[in-house]
Design a protein around this motif. Structure first.
Motif, PDB file in Angstrom:
ATOM      1  N   PHE A 131     -13.370   6.702  -0.634  1.00 43.60           N
ATOM      2  CA  PHE A 131     -12.377   6.475  -1.687  1.00 43.60           C
ATOM      3  C   PHE A 131     -13.027   6.778  -3.031  1.00 43.60           C
ATOM      4  CE2 PHE A 131     -10.323   3.596  -4.784  1.00 43.60           C
ATOM      5  CZ  PHE A 131      -9.028   4.080  -4.678  1.00 43.60           C
ATOM      6  N   GLU A 132     -12.381   7.647  -3.834  1.00 46.38           N
ATOM      7  CA  GLU A 132     -12.848   7.951  -5.186  1.00 46.38           C
ATOM      8  C   GLU A 132     -11.892   7.283  -6.170  1.00 46.38           C
ATOM      9  OE1 GLU A 132     -13.636  11.658  -8.248  1.00 46.38           O
ATOM     10  OE2 GLU A 132     -13.591  12.048  -6.096  1.00 46.38           O
ATOM     11  N   MET A 165       0.845  -1.158   0.000  1.00 47.84           N
ATOM     12  CA  MET A 165       0.000   0.000   0.000  1.00 47.84           C
ATOM     13  C   MET A 165       0.892   1.223   0.000  1.00 47.84           C
ATOM     14  SD  MET A 165      -2.858   0.920   2.842  1.00 47.84           S
ATOM     15  CE  MET A 165      -2.739  -0.769   3.285  1.00 47.84           C
ATOM     16  N   ALA A 166       0.524   2.241  -0.801  1.00 48.41           N
ATOM     17  CA  ALA A 166       1.353   3.430  -0.884  1.00 48.41           C
ATOM     18  C   ALA A 166       0.495   4.665  -1.056  1.00 48.41           C
ATOM     19  CB  ALA A 166       2.325   3.323  -2.055  1.00 48.41           C
ATOM     20  N   ILE A 167       0.939   5.755  -0.479  1.00 50.05           N
ATOM     21  CA  ILE A 167       0.297   7.038  -0.697  1.00 50.05           C
ATOM     22  C   ILE A 167       1.215   7.798  -1.650  1.00 50.05           C
ATOM     23  CG2 ILE A 167      -0.480   9.168   0.397  1.00 50.05           C
ATOM     24  CD1 ILE A 167      -2.061   7.025   1.593  1.00 50.05           C
ATOM     25  N   ILE A 168       0.663   8.211  -2.793  1.00 44.65           N
ATOM     26  CA  ILE A 168       1.481   8.896  -3.793  1.00 44.65           C
ATOM     27  C   ILE A 168       0.750  10.134  -4.293  1.00 44.65           C
ATOM     28  CG2 ILE A 168       2.661   6.814  -4.568  1.00 44.65           C
ATOM     29  CD1 ILE A 168       0.717   6.601  -6.827  1.00 44.65           C
ATOM     30  N   ALA A 169       1.446  10.968  -5.041  1.00 48.15           N
ATOM     31  CA  ALA A 169       0.836  12.196  -5.551  1.00 48.15           C
ATOM     32  C   ALA A 169       0.470  12.022  -7.015  1.00 48.15           C
ATOM     33  CB  ALA A 169       1.815  13.350  -5.388  1.00 48.15           C
ATOM     34  N   GLY A 170      -0.547  12.757  -7.438  1.00 45.65           N
ATOM     35  CA  GLY A 170      -0.937  12.770  -8.844  1.00 45.65           C
ATOM     36  C   GLY A 170      -2.006  11.755  -9.173  1.00 45.65           C
ATOM     37  N   CYS A 171      -2.825  12.073 -10.192  1.00 47.31           N
ATOM     38  CA  CYS A 171      -3.894  11.169 -10.613  1.00 47.31           C
ATOM     39  C   CYS A 171      -4.203  11.430 -12.065  1.00 47.31           C
ATOM     40  CB  CYS A 171      -5.142  11.390  -9.764  1.00 47.31           C
ATOM     41  SG  CYS A 171      -6.505  10.312 -10.194  1.00 47.31           S
ATOM     42  N   MET A 226      -3.869  10.871  -2.833  1.00 48.67           N
ATOM     43  CA  MET A 226      -3.772   9.740  -3.753  1.00 48.67           C
ATOM     44  C   MET A 226      -3.303   8.497  -3.002  1.00 48.67           C
ATOM     45  SD  MET A 226      -4.139   8.485  -6.710  1.00 48.67           S
ATOM     46  CE  MET A 226      -4.497   9.965  -7.603  1.00 48.67           C
ATOM     47  N   ALA A 227      -3.997   7.376  -3.233  1.00 47.30           N
ATOM     48  CA  ALA A 227      -3.639   6.111  -2.591  1.00 47.30           C
ATOM     49  C   ALA A 227      -3.749   4.982  -3.601  1.00 47.30           C
ATOM     50  CB  ALA A 227      -4.553   5.841  -1.399  1.00 47.30           C
ATOM     51  N   SER A 228      -2.820   4.034  -3.528  1.00 46.90           N
ATOM     52  CA  SER A 228      -2.865   2.826  -4.345  1.00 46.90           C
ATOM     53  C   SER A 228      -2.763   1.625  -3.421  1.00 46.90           C
ATOM     54  CB  SER A 228      -1.699   2.803  -5.345  1.00 46.90           C
ATOM     55  OG  SER A 228      -1.843   3.839  -6.289  1.00 46.90           O
ATOM     56  N   PHE A 229      -3.660   0.667  -3.592  1.00 52.32           N
ATOM     57  CA  PHE A 229      -3.666  -0.511  -2.725  1.00 52.32           C
ATOM     58  C   PHE A 229      -4.474  -1.618  -3.382  1.00 52.32           C
ATOM     59  CE2 PHE A 229      -7.009   2.429  -1.522  1.00 52.32           C
ATOM     60  CZ  PHE A 229      -8.142   1.636  -1.522  1.00 52.32           C
ATOM     61  N   ASP A 230      -4.306  -2.840  -2.891  1.00 53.39           N
ATOM     62  CA  ASP A 230      -5.141  -3.959  -3.317  1.00 53.39           C
ATOM     63  C   ASP A 230      -6.373  -3.972  -2.433  1.00 53.39           C
ATOM     64  OD1 ASP A 230      -3.413  -4.830  -5.290  1.00 53.39           O
ATOM     65  OD2 ASP A 230      -2.316  -6.161  -3.951  1.00 53.39           O
ATOM     66  N   ASP A 247     -18.543  -8.762  -7.685  1.00 52.94           N
ATOM     67  CA  ASP A 247     -17.584  -8.066  -6.833  1.00 52.94           C
ATOM     68  C   ASP A 247     -16.308  -7.835  -7.629  1.00 52.94           C
ATOM     69  OD1 ASP A 247     -19.401  -8.212  -4.776  1.00 52.94           O
ATOM     70  OD2 ASP A 247     -18.435  -9.912  -3.799  1.00 52.94           O
ATOM     71  N   PHE A 248     -15.582  -6.770  -7.295  1.00 61.28           N
ATOM     72  CA  PHE A 248     -14.295  -6.469  -7.916  1.00 61.28           C
ATOM     73  C   PHE A 248     -13.209  -6.705  -6.890  1.00 61.28           C
ATOM     74  CE2 PHE A 248     -10.703  -3.672  -8.376  1.00 61.28           C
ATOM     75  CZ  PHE A 248     -10.329  -3.871  -9.692  1.00 61.28           C
ATOM     76  N   SER A 249     -12.086  -7.308  -7.319  1.00 64.86           N
ATOM     77  CA  SER A 249     -10.948  -7.515  -6.436  1.00 64.86           C
ATOM     78  C   SER A 249      -9.677  -7.246  -7.236  1.00 64.86           C
ATOM     79  CB  SER A 249     -10.949  -8.951  -5.915  1.00 64.86           C
ATOM     80  OG  SER A 249      -9.832  -9.166  -5.086  1.00 64.86           O
ATOM     81  N   GLY A 250      -8.811  -6.381  -6.715  1.00 64.88           N
ATOM     82  CA  GLY A 250      -7.565  -6.093  -7.419  1.00 64.88           C
ATOM     83  C   GLY A 250      -6.977  -4.770  -6.989  1.00 64.88           C
ATOM     84  N   GLY A 251      -6.070  -4.253  -7.801  1.00 62.04           N
ATOM     85  CA  GLY A 251      -5.418  -2.988  -7.507  1.00 62.04           C
ATOM     86  C   GLY A 251      -6.365  -1.824  -7.699  1.00 62.04           C
ATOM     87  N   LEU A 252      -6.411  -0.947  -6.712  1.00 61.19           N
ATOM     88  CA  LEU A 252      -7.243   0.252  -6.774  1.00 61.19           C
ATOM     89  C   LEU A 252      -6.352   1.476  -6.643  1.00 61.19           C
ATOM     90  CD1 LEU A 252     -10.144  -1.009  -4.494  1.00 61.19           C
ATOM     91  CD2 LEU A 252     -10.286  -0.537  -6.946  1.00 61.19           C
ATOM     92  N   HIS A 253      -6.724   2.518  -7.379  1.00 60.17           N
ATOM     93  CA  HIS A 253      -5.910   3.725  -7.445  1.00 60.17           C
ATOM     94  C   HIS A 253      -6.870   4.909  -7.436  1.00 60.17           C
ATOM     95  CE1 HIS A 253      -2.379   6.043  -8.584  1.00 60.17           C
ATOM     96  NE2 HIS A 253      -3.086   6.620  -9.527  1.00 60.17           N
TER      97      HIS A 253
END
Length: 197
Positions: free
Chosen positions: A145-146, A1-7, A182-186, A127-133
């Motif tokens: 979460f948007e 899991m990471a918090i990053i900038a930009g979208c 901005m967040a990216s995680f499974d 249901d959806f399962s996977g990487g979310l950004h």
């Protein structure tokens, strides 16, 4: 899991449902896959241009989920799915409740109706399962979460690794309560019974 900038923003919403499709609806069938005879597919289409696609190889429990935006140019029988993959997936609208998978050149992906997805005319979302950004925010004991590709907002369940995400959000040096980050995680997108009240 990471918090990053930009979208990156999602493609503009130019969904054209036309008379051929009755939406929202779920379409199911077999899609081509590399190294197997085909993958079971469940495609959900909403009239606002959002899709969820879930695929599982024949005889395997492994799922490959994707989500994003779909569009159909006026006068075209083809819809394009823009998800988290490099190339959009293409489907021809054969009938109101039938989509035919196309290859990257716009030709049918198989002979006859081998790779057709059909609908019973109703939406039964998978249901959806996977990487979310996307953009995460937390304020007054509520997390939202948007998701970037679809622009949809979801409440976040406080389970699994949720606390790690909340802590990373609150530990930012420039932390402003309720500000989107901005967040990216499974994770999963799933239906839950509404909370009382």
């Amino acid at each position: 899991m990471a918090i990053i900038a930009g979208c990156q923003s999602a493609p503009p919403d130019r969904a054209q449902t036309g008379a051929e499709l009755q939406l929202p609806a779920s379409f199911m069938g077999i899609l081509p896959c590399q190294g197997c005879d085909g993958s079971r597919a469940h495609l959900d289409l909403w009239p606002d241009g959002v899709f969820h696609l879930s695929r599982a190889g024949e005889g395997t429990p492994h799922r490959d989920d994707d989500l994003g935006r779909w569009r159909r140019d006026p006068g075209s029988p083809v819809i394009l799915l823009y998800g988290g993959r490099e190339m959009p997936l293409q489907f021809a609208v054969v009938e109101q409740r039938t989509l035919r998978a196309l290859d990257m050149y716009g030709n049918p992906a198989g002979k006859g109706d081998r790779y057709d997805l059909t609908s019973a005319g109703q939406l039964k979302p998978a249901d959806f399962s996977g990487g979310l950004h996307g953009m995460f925010r937390y304020l007054a004991d509520a997390a939202m979460f948007e998701e970037c590709l679809t622009g949809r907002r979801y409440p976040v369940a406080t389970e699994g690794d949720y606390l790690a995400l909340e802590r990373a959000y609150l530990a930012r040096p420039d932390a402003t309560p309720g500000a989107p980050v901005m967040a990216s995680f499974d994770g999963e997108i799933t239906r839950r019974p509404p909370m009382e009240g």
